[in-house]
Write a protein that holds these residues in place. Sequence first.
Motif, PDB file in Angstrom:
ATOM      1  N   PRO A 236       0.446  -1.175   0.265  1.00  0.00           N
ATOM      2  CA  PRO A 236       0.072   0.103   0.166  1.00  0.00           C
ATOM      3  C   PRO A 236       0.576   1.270   0.237  1.00  0.00           C
ATOM      4  O   PRO A 236       1.753   1.210   0.643  1.00  0.00           O
ATOM      5  CB  PRO A 236      -1.152   0.328   0.929  1.00  0.00           C
ATOM      6  CG  PRO A 236      -0.336  -1.024   1.701  1.00  0.00           C
ATOM      7  CD  PRO A 236       0.286  -2.347   0.938  1.00  0.00           C
ATOM      8  N   LEU A 237       0.597   1.906  -0.614  1.00  0.00           N
ATOM      9  CA  LEU A 237       1.072   3.827  -0.645  1.00  0.00           C
ATOM     10  C   LEU A 237       1.013   4.092   0.216  1.00  0.00           C
ATOM     11  O   LEU A 237       1.583   5.133   0.135  1.00  0.00           O
ATOM     12  CB  LEU A 237       1.089   4.209  -2.181  1.00  0.00           C
ATOM     13  CG  LEU A 237       1.031   3.172  -3.567  1.00  0.00           C
ATOM     14  CD1 LEU A 237       1.025   4.140  -4.382  1.00  0.00           C
ATOM     15  CD2 LEU A 237       2.710   3.313  -3.645  1.00  0.00           C
ATOM     16  N   VAL A 238      -0.306   4.296   1.184  1.00  0.00           N
ATOM     17  CA  VAL A 238      -0.334   4.608   1.922  1.00  0.00           C
ATOM     18  C   VAL A 238      -0.682   3.896   3.313  1.00  0.00           C
ATOM     19  O   VAL A 238      -1.711   2.971   3.251  1.00  0.00           O
ATOM     20  CB  VAL A 238      -1.874   5.916   2.294  1.00  0.00           C
ATOM     21  CG1 VAL A 238      -2.477   6.726   2.731  1.00  0.00           C
ATOM     22  CG2 VAL A 238      -1.644   6.889   0.721  1.00  0.00           C
ATOM     23  N   VAL A 239       0.129   4.324   4.369  1.00  0.00           N
ATOM     24  CA  VAL A 239       0.183   3.467   5.585  1.00  0.00           C
ATOM     25  C   VAL A 239       0.307   4.205   6.825  1.00  0.00           C
ATOM     26  O   VAL A 239       0.527   5.191   7.138  1.00  0.00           O
ATOM     27  CB  VAL A 239       1.946   2.768   5.658  1.00  0.00           C
ATOM     28  CG1 VAL A 239       1.934   1.511   6.926  1.00  0.00           C
ATOM     29  CG2 VAL A 239       2.149   2.251   4.819  1.00  0.00           C
ATOM     30  N   LYS A 240      -1.782   3.732   7.089  1.00  0.00           N
ATOM     31  CA  LYS A 240      -1.745   4.365   8.459  1.00  0.00           C
ATOM     32  C   LYS A 240      -1.494   4.206   9.443  1.00  0.00           C
ATOM     33  O   LYS A 240      -1.276   2.576   9.952  1.00  0.00           O
ATOM     34  CB  LYS A 240      -3.519   4.700   8.487  1.00  0.00           C
ATOM     35  CG  LYS A 240      -4.013   5.391   7.242  1.00  0.00           C
ATOM     36  CD  LYS A 240      -5.672   5.064   6.837  1.00  0.00           C
ATOM     37  CE  LYS A 240      -6.459   5.774   5.834  1.00  0.00           C
ATOM     38  NZ  LYS A 240      -7.651   5.656   5.928  1.00  0.00           N
ATOM     39  N   THR A 241      -1.300   4.682  10.485  1.00  0.00           N
ATOM     40  CA  THR A 241      -1.030   4.406  11.919  1.00  0.00           C
ATOM     41  C   THR A 241      -1.413   4.682  13.219  1.00  0.00           C
ATOM     42  O   THR A 241      -2.899   5.133  12.367  1.00  0.00           O
ATOM     43  CB  THR A 241       0.518   4.610  12.553  1.00  0.00           C
ATOM     44  OG1 THR A 241       0.815   6.630  11.762  1.00  0.00           O
ATOM     45  CG2 THR A 241       1.420   4.131  10.924  1.00  0.00           C
ATOM     46  N   ASN A 242      -2.140   4.463  13.868  1.00  0.00           N
ATOM     47  CA  ASN A 242      -2.878   4.846  14.841  1.00  0.00           C
ATOM     48  C   ASN A 242      -3.002   6.527  15.022  1.00  0.00           C
ATOM     49  O   ASN A 242      -1.558   7.446  15.656  1.00  0.00           O
ATOM     50  CB  ASN A 242      -2.223   4.299  16.057  1.00  0.00           C
ATOM     51  CG  ASN A 242      -2.400   3.410  16.793  1.00  0.00           C
ATOM     52  OD1 ASN A 242      -3.180   2.353  15.690  1.00  0.00           O
ATOM     53  ND2 ASN A 242      -1.444   2.813  17.198  1.00  0.00           N
ATOM     54  N   GLY A 243      -3.514   7.094  14.808  1.00  0.00           N
ATOM     55  CA  GLY A 243      -4.178   8.950  14.238  1.00  0.00           C
ATOM     56  C   GLY A 243      -3.182   9.626  13.162  1.00  0.00           C
ATOM     57  O   GLY A 243      -3.117  10.425  13.412  1.00  0.00           O
ATOM     58  N   GLY A 244      -2.474   9.232  12.220  1.00  0.00           N
ATOM     59  CA  GLY A 244      -1.714   9.090  10.730  1.00  0.00           C
ATOM     60  C   GLY A 244      -1.194   8.292  10.541  1.00  0.00           C
ATOM     61  O   GLY A 244      -2.208   7.572  10.091  1.00  0.00           O
ATOM     62  N   ILE A 245      -0.150   8.466   9.144  1.00  0.00           N
ATOM     63  CA  ILE A 245       0.129   7.926   8.902  1.00  0.00           C
ATOM     64  C   ILE A 245       1.816   7.972   8.956  1.00  0.00           C
ATOM     65  O   ILE A 245       2.088   8.725   9.231  1.00  0.00           O
ATOM     66  CB  ILE A 245       0.588   8.664   7.380  1.00  0.00           C
ATOM     67  CG1 ILE A 245       0.680  10.035   7.290  1.00  0.00           C
ATOM     68  CG2 ILE A 245      -1.209   8.450   6.625  1.00  0.00           C
ATOM     69  CD1 ILE A 245      -0.078  10.263   5.795  1.00  0.00           C
TER      70      ILE A 245
ATOM     71  N   SER B  31       7.469   2.589   0.045  1.00  0.00           N
ATOM     72  CA  SER B  31       6.705   1.496  -0.718  1.00  0.00           C
ATOM     73  C   SER B  31       6.694   2.581  -2.125  1.00  0.00           C
ATOM     74  O   SER B  31       7.225   2.066  -3.195  1.00  0.00           O
ATOM     75  CB  SER B  31       5.193   2.044  -0.213  1.00  0.00           C
ATOM     76  OG  SER B  31       4.666   0.998   1.141  1.00  0.00           O
ATOM     77  N   VAL B  32       7.363   3.714  -2.341  1.00  0.00           N
ATOM     78  CA  VAL B  32       7.093   4.660  -3.074  1.00  0.00           C
ATOM     79  C   VAL B  32       8.830   3.892  -3.789  1.00  0.00           C
ATOM     80  O   VAL B  32       8.385   3.891  -5.469  1.00  0.00           O
ATOM     81  CB  VAL B  32       6.824   5.931  -2.875  1.00  0.00           C
ATOM     82  CG1 VAL B  32       8.023   7.078  -4.119  1.00  0.00           C
ATOM     83  CG2 VAL B  32       5.321   6.550  -1.988  1.00  0.00           C
ATOM     84  N   VAL B  33       9.545   4.272  -3.037  1.00  0.00           N
ATOM     85  CA  VAL B  33      10.709   3.650  -3.282  1.00  0.00           C
ATOM     86  C   VAL B  33      10.521   2.549  -4.500  1.00  0.00           C
ATOM     87  O   VAL B  33      11.177   2.179  -5.751  1.00  0.00           O
ATOM     88  CB  VAL B  33      12.146   3.940  -2.447  1.00  0.00           C
ATOM     89  CG1 VAL B  33      13.319   3.222  -3.248  1.00  0.00           C
ATOM     90  CG2 VAL B  33      12.053   4.994  -2.138  1.00  0.00           C
ATOM     91  N   LEU B  34      10.161   1.975  -3.401  1.00  0.00           N
ATOM     92  CA  LEU B  34       9.975   0.222  -4.517  1.00  0.00           C
ATOM     93  C   LEU B  34       9.424   0.086  -5.482  1.00  0.00           C
ATOM     94  O   LEU B  34      10.151  -1.158  -6.449  1.00  0.00           O
ATOM     95  CB  LEU B  34       9.142  -0.682  -2.988  1.00  0.00           C
ATOM     96  CG  LEU B  34       9.359  -1.656  -3.579  1.00  0.00           C
ATOM     97  CD1 LEU B  34      10.505  -2.590  -3.540  1.00  0.00           C
ATOM     98  CD2 LEU B  34       8.251  -3.219  -2.389  1.00  0.00           C
ATOM     99  N   LEU B  35       7.958   0.790  -5.427  1.00  0.00           N
ATOM    100  CA  LEU B  35       7.667   0.562  -6.433  1.00  0.00           C
ATOM    101  C   LEU B  35       8.582   1.708  -7.683  1.00  0.00           C
ATOM    102  O   LEU B  35       8.057   0.922  -8.619  1.00  0.00           O
ATOM    103  CB  LEU B  35       6.162   1.290  -5.794  1.00  0.00           C
ATOM    104  CG  LEU B  35       5.226   1.945  -7.612  1.00  0.00           C
ATOM    105  CD1 LEU B  35       4.675   0.162  -7.956  1.00  0.00           C
ATOM    106  CD2 LEU B  35       4.446   2.939  -7.403  1.00  0.00           C
TER     107      LEU B  35
END
Length: 223
Positions: free
Chosen positions: A137-146, A154-158
Amino acid sequence: MAHTVELWLGALLTLMIFSFLYKDNPFYKFAEHLFVGVSAAYWMVIGIWTTLMPNLVARIWPSAVKSIVNMPEDARPQYHFIIPAVFGLLMLTRLVEKISWLSRWAMAFVIGYAAGTNFTRYLQSDFVGQIYNTMLPLVVKTNGGISIGAILSSVVLLVGVISALIYFFFSKEHSGAFGAASRLGIWFLMVTFGAAFGYTVMARISLLTGRMQYLGDWLATMF
């Protein structure tokens, strides 16, 4: 006493191998040939007692090896194992030039069997696994944010995967934006190869450190 003799032999053979840093010499050749010969003999013995005896001889002639191989008391001969025994003997015909062509039958069977049985396993573990590990996933969410770090990863890998694949796409001229992506793929490939080479060098340095510690123990016995 036995430990001291073992320590001295190991140290002298290590120094013989290190003597190749000066130039090729008889001491290095002796240590090299000794190492290859001992390794071949060791693995041959291991192969006979862990593979050939329990998987072939014990299946064809169980009464002959009942006392040395762990097997059921009521084991009966399974004569269809003669077929792989014949293939194994055919492999040895490589040693006789006139009939060496017979080994092709056994070689063809081994390669065909290995390719057929390993195809699905490698397809699942390497091909499908690589695709699965790339589609993050390009947007990784955490507790209350990203997570900014996970997003950048993820972007570098893609970008790295796509640009590296573009480099190997030779049906289109590598010019303009396509060429720029191809050159970026070269950089990603070089970084990957460099990391793999660095890992290999680290493994060799670890082996060298072990040998130097061994020589240190050897010198400590003299002083």
